[in-house]
Motif scaffolding. Structure first.
Motif, PDB file in Angstrom:
ATOM      1  N   TYR A  29     -23.740  17.969  45.616  1.00  0.00           N
ATOM      2  CA  TYR A  29     -23.572  18.372  44.224  1.00  0.00           C
ATOM      3  C   TYR A  29     -22.690  17.322  43.546  1.00  0.00           C
ATOM      4  O   TYR A  29     -22.011  16.536  44.214  1.00  0.00           O
ATOM      5  CB  TYR A  29     -22.932  19.751  44.122  1.00  0.00           C
ATOM      6  CG  TYR A  29     -23.771  20.860  44.703  1.00  0.00           C
ATOM      7  CD1 TYR A  29     -24.799  21.435  43.964  1.00  0.00           C
ATOM      8  CD2 TYR A  29     -23.542  21.331  45.990  1.00  0.00           C
ATOM      9  CE1 TYR A  29     -25.584  22.459  44.492  1.00  0.00           C
ATOM     10  CE2 TYR A  29     -24.326  22.343  46.535  1.00  0.00           C
ATOM     11  CZ  TYR A  29     -25.341  22.897  45.788  1.00  0.00           C
ATOM     12  OH  TYR A  29     -26.113  23.896  46.325  1.00  0.00           O
ATOM     13  N   TYR A  30     -22.690  17.329  42.213  1.00  0.00           N
ATOM     14  CA  TYR A  30     -21.973  16.285  41.483  1.00  0.00           C
ATOM     15  C   TYR A  30     -21.132  16.901  40.377  1.00  0.00           C
ATOM     16  O   TYR A  30     -21.572  17.822  39.686  1.00  0.00           O
ATOM     17  CB  TYR A  30     -22.962  15.270  40.906  1.00  0.00           C
ATOM     18  CG  TYR A  30     -23.752  14.580  41.989  1.00  0.00           C
ATOM     19  CD1 TYR A  30     -23.307  13.390  42.563  1.00  0.00           C
ATOM     20  CD2 TYR A  30     -24.935  15.134  42.469  1.00  0.00           C
ATOM     21  CE1 TYR A  30     -24.021  12.768  43.573  1.00  0.00           C
ATOM     22  CE2 TYR A  30     -25.647  14.527  43.490  1.00  0.00           C
ATOM     23  CZ  TYR A  30     -25.189  13.344  44.034  1.00  0.00           C
ATOM     24  OH  TYR A  30     -25.887  12.736  45.048  1.00  0.00           O
ATOM     25  N   SER A  37     -18.780  14.428  30.222  1.00  0.00           N
ATOM     26  CA  SER A  37     -20.201  14.765  30.220  1.00  0.00           C
ATOM     27  C   SER A  37     -20.701  15.026  28.803  1.00  0.00           C
ATOM     28  O   SER A  37     -21.865  14.797  28.498  1.00  0.00           O
ATOM     29  CB  SER A  37     -20.456  16.003  31.092  1.00  0.00           C
ATOM     30  OG  SER A  37     -19.784  17.131  30.584  1.00  0.00           O
ATOM     31  N   HIS A  93     -18.008   9.694  38.664  1.00  0.00           N
ATOM     32  CA  HIS A  93     -18.247  11.070  39.060  1.00  0.00           C
ATOM     33  C   HIS A  93     -17.993  11.288  40.551  1.00  0.00           C
ATOM     34  O   HIS A  93     -18.123  10.376  41.349  1.00  0.00           O
ATOM     35  CB  HIS A  93     -19.680  11.469  38.714  1.00  0.00           C
ATOM     36  CG  HIS A  93     -20.039  11.179  37.288  1.00  0.00           C
ATOM     37  ND1 HIS A  93     -21.328  10.945  36.880  1.00  0.00           N
ATOM     38  CD2 HIS A  93     -19.277  11.075  36.165  1.00  0.00           C
ATOM     39  CE1 HIS A  93     -21.349  10.711  35.576  1.00  0.00           C
ATOM     40  NE2 HIS A  93     -20.114  10.785  35.121  1.00  0.00           N
ATOM     41  N   CYS A  95     -18.891  13.193  44.119  1.00  0.00           N
ATOM     42  CA  CYS A  95     -19.954  13.846  44.892  1.00  0.00           C
ATOM     43  C   CYS A  95     -19.300  14.862  45.821  1.00  0.00           C
ATOM     44  O   CYS A  95     -18.410  14.513  46.599  1.00  0.00           O
ATOM     45  CB  CYS A  95     -20.744  12.821  45.699  1.00  0.00           C
ATOM     46  SG  CYS A  95     -22.026  13.544  46.756  1.00  0.00           S
ATOM     47  N   SER A 109     -19.749   9.518  43.780  1.00  0.00           N
ATOM     48  CA  SER A 109     -21.158   9.529  43.422  1.00  0.00           C
ATOM     49  C   SER A 109     -21.720   8.117  43.572  1.00  0.00           C
ATOM     50  O   SER A 109     -20.997   7.130  43.397  1.00  0.00           O
ATOM     51  CB  SER A 109     -21.326   9.996  41.971  1.00  0.00           C
ATOM     52  OG  SER A 109     -22.563   9.567  41.438  1.00  0.00           O
ATOM     53  N   PHE A 218     -23.454  19.877  39.262  1.00  0.00           N
ATOM     54  CA  PHE A 218     -24.861  19.577  39.062  1.00  0.00           C
ATOM     55  C   PHE A 218     -25.536  19.379  40.422  1.00  0.00           C
ATOM     56  O   PHE A 218     -24.982  18.714  41.300  1.00  0.00           O
ATOM     57  CB  PHE A 218     -25.022  18.298  38.235  1.00  0.00           C
ATOM     58  CG  PHE A 218     -24.580  18.425  36.811  1.00  0.00           C
ATOM     59  CD1 PHE A 218     -25.481  18.767  35.810  1.00  0.00           C
ATOM     60  CD2 PHE A 218     -23.250  18.223  36.457  1.00  0.00           C
ATOM     61  CE1 PHE A 218     -25.068  18.897  34.489  1.00  0.00           C
ATOM     62  CE2 PHE A 218     -22.829  18.353  35.146  1.00  0.00           C
ATOM     63  CZ  PHE A 218     -23.746  18.689  34.160  1.00  0.00           C
ATOM     64  N   LYS A 220     -28.486  17.737  42.840  1.00  0.00           N
ATOM     65  CA  LYS A 220     -28.983  16.358  42.880  1.00  0.00           C
ATOM     66  C   LYS A 220     -30.067  16.144  41.826  1.00  0.00           C
ATOM     67  O   LYS A 220     -30.077  15.126  41.119  1.00  0.00           O
ATOM     68  CB  LYS A 220     -29.528  16.036  44.268  1.00  0.00           C
ATOM     69  CG  LYS A 220     -30.033  14.609  44.428  1.00  0.00           C
ATOM     70  CD  LYS A 220     -30.507  14.346  45.848  1.00  0.00           C
ATOM     71  CE  LYS A 220     -31.018  12.914  45.986  1.00  0.00           C
ATOM     72  NZ  LYS A 220     -31.473  12.636  47.374  1.00  0.00           N
ATOM     73  N   TYR A 223     -28.561  16.230  38.308  1.00  0.00           N
ATOM     74  CA  TYR A 223     -27.735  15.049  38.090  1.00  0.00           C
ATOM     75  C   TYR A 223     -28.594  13.824  37.773  1.00  0.00           C
ATOM     76  O   TYR A 223     -28.312  13.063  36.845  1.00  0.00           O
ATOM     77  CB  TYR A 223     -26.892  14.797  39.329  1.00  0.00           C
ATOM     78  CG  TYR A 223     -25.898  13.664  39.226  1.00  0.00           C
ATOM     79  CD1 TYR A 223     -24.831  13.720  38.330  1.00  0.00           C
ATOM     80  CD2 TYR A 223     -26.007  12.541  40.038  1.00  0.00           C
ATOM     81  CE1 TYR A 223     -23.905  12.684  38.244  1.00  0.00           C
ATOM     82  CE2 TYR A 223     -25.086  11.506  39.964  1.00  0.00           C
ATOM     83  CZ  TYR A 223     -24.032  11.591  39.063  1.00  0.00           C
ATOM     84  OH  TYR A 223     -23.126  10.568  38.991  1.00  0.00           O
TER      85      TYR A 223
END
Length: 227
Positions: A29-30, A37, A93, A95, A109, A218, A220, A223
């Motif tokens: 997830y992110y 954002s 970001h 991860c 990320s 988010f 994958k 994102y």
């Protein structure tokens, strides 16, 4: 050895793309900070309804951390140390790799400038002002005494050879189980194996009814579609 009319080594299919250990046991997830954002759309297009729902109508349960008063003493946010910490890059970001046992491995990320631009890391500092993450002390199954991480808690500061610096935010609520001390002596691990030996830290999130709360993260697919 011959299998029928074909040598056995030629009868075995070797071109399958088998999932890696990371893909078998982790779901990625992110995390994108809200204020970043909101300005992430370079085209100036309006957000989709799903994205608006994500930023404006967050699941209220995820804002209520399962923490004790002692845990709150061990928590902080980026805002508290904003003056002394490098600002997170708009593409910096986090991860959050969620294991099947719900523990979260935190890393960068693939869109983070350090990885995307293949920067050379010269230092990873876990002293982020109010707390030094290296001083984290935990005990027991409940991880008593652990530093409490919030979505915007600074995890570490990364310095690169081009003098750029990045504050990495946790991106998940929970108790800090450990930081990857190997990165202090070998920071290159983060760029070489970000999803394995180069992880930044491990966090134990609060589980509600055994479910990992991810309304502020988010997937994958989400994102990749967003950016």
């Amino acid at each position: 050895m011959v299998f029928g009319d074909i040598p056995i080594e030629e009868s075995v299919v070797l071109d399958h793309n088998y999932p890696s250990v990371s893909e078998r046991y982790f779901t990625n997830y992110y995390f994108i900070p809200d204020d970043l954002s909101k300005s992430s759309s370079a085209s100036g297009c309006e957000k989709s309804e799903n994205e608006k729902d994500r930023t404006e109508n967050m699941n209220s349960q995820d804002t209520k951390e399962d923490v004790t008063p002692a845990d709150k003493e061990n928590s902080d946010t980026f805002e508290e140390d904003k003056e002394s910490l490098p600002s997170p890059d708009k593409t910096g970001h986090t991860c959050v790799m969620v294991h099947t046992n719900k523990l979260c491995l935190l890393t960068l990320s693939h869109r983070h400038p350090v990885l995307a631009e293949k920067k050379e890391i010269t230092d990873i500092n876990f002293d982020v002002g109010k707390f030094n993450r290296l001083n984290n002390q935990v005990s027991g199954k409940g991880k008593r005494g652990a530093q409490q991480m919030g979505l915007r808690s600074p995890l570490c500061i990364i310095t690169c050879s081009d003098a750029s610096q990045y504050t990495v935010l946790a991106g998940v609520n929970g108790k800090l189980v450990e930081v990857n001390e190997r990165l202090i002596s070998t920071p290159q691990l983060l760029t070489q194996k970000p999803n394995a030996e180069g992880y930044l830290a491990i966090v134990l999130p609060p589980l509600r009814n055994g479910v990992f709360g991810r309304s502020k993260l988010f997937s994958k697919e989400e994102y990749e579609a967003l950016l």
